[in-house]
Design a protein around this motif. Sequence first.
Motif, PDB file in Angstrom:
ATOM      1  N   THR A   1      21.609   7.853  22.317  1.00 51.66           N
ATOM      2  CA  THR A   1      21.016   6.882  23.413  1.00 51.66           C
ATOM      3  C   THR A   1      19.811   6.400  23.570  1.00 51.66           C
TER       4      THR A   1
ATOM      5  N   GLN B   1      27.161   4.395  27.461  1.00 49.00           N
ATOM      6  CA  GLN B   1      28.485   5.140  27.764  1.00 49.00           C
ATOM      7  C   GLN B   1      29.721   4.573  27.109  1.00 49.00           C
ATOM      8  N   SER B   2      29.958   3.323  27.100  1.00 44.38           N
ATOM      9  CA  SER B   2      31.149   2.745  26.761  1.00 44.38           C
ATOM     10  C   SER B   2      31.230   3.102  25.149  1.00 44.38           C
TER      11      SER B   2
ATOM     12  N   ASP C   1      25.927  10.146  22.200  1.00 42.76           N
ATOM     13  CA  ASP C   1      25.173  11.138  22.890  1.00 42.76           C
ATOM     14  C   ASP C   1      23.750  10.951  23.263  1.00 42.76           C
TER      15      ASP C   1
ATOM     16  N   VAL D   1      19.900   8.073  32.493  1.00 44.13           N
ATOM     17  CA  VAL D   1      21.182   8.736  31.845  1.00 44.13           C
ATOM     18  C   VAL D   1      20.686  10.253  31.704  1.00 44.13           C
TER      19      VAL D   1
END
Length: 328
Positions: A170, A161-162, A166, A191
């Motif tokens: 991920t 996320q950081s 996408d 996620v």
Amino acid sequence: MAVVAAVAIAAQFLSDHYGAPAMLMALLLGIAFHFLSEEGRCSPGIDLCARTVLRLGVALLGMRISVELLMGLGASTILLLVLAIAATVGFGLVAARLLGRGWRLALLTSGAVAICGASAAMAIAAVLPKNEFSERNLIFTVLSVTVLSTVAMIFYPILAQSLGLDARATGIFFGGTIHDVAQVVGAGFSVSPEAGETATLVKLIRVTMLAPVVIVFAIATRNVGQRTGADPCPVSGKTARPPLLPGFVLAFLALAALNSFGLVPETVSQIGTDTSRWALLAGIVAVGMKTSLGRVLEVGGDAVALIVAETLFIGLFILAGIYYLGHL
């Protein structure tokens, strides 16, 4: 074998009800029952589970593999995974030499990190020439990759996320770096469904690489026997030369081929997958029973540094590949 089965069921119960990784629970419970392997009465069954049952579990993994999986992912991503595996093994050999560790530990840890964690460690250990530290190194590797997988399952979603990845990127990141399948699934679906499905697919592609890597390791090491030049862990006694193509690897390839041609019914595939999971669980329980915790702790901090470095290396390699492919 009944004792091993009971401990495996207990490990799965803890996993189902408390969320603990089943492999980790199986390993720790197995170590707690180490005295059974020394008592004598249970030794034959424990040895059978640690060898034959474990190899059966690895062979049955082939039912999860098919050419369709490979085609669904894309050539560039598959190439990235192949390069990551080769680079991680190469990095492990170089890092082990710098740390003063032997090539056996390097191949075992780097192979487990690069492919599929505990399952890969057990398959690789089956073809490497044995010495007095083989079982200790296997237990250390299985314990380490399981713990590192659990840590990654918690922290990698935050990292993804950081970095602004996408869903597809991920999934590639999780599937290409986290060691064990269960933790890959857990991290991916935490996620999004798309990330979870992509992560699972990528992970299964890494599992596909198990057979070729084991074959390469078997061919490369079968003639070393008692030659210990670069290995600080000497071989005691006569070392038997491993077979060129282990039977369980051939079975893995045969089942993968049958599955690719659609010759394995869905029901049979599901039964085979479940049987594989239980066989691997029983195998790791038995391996735990054969090794004392005291001997595992003797492996040293440099071995811990080695497997952590390999884990960080494959993570950075996959991230660099994702960036190059334009997913970042």
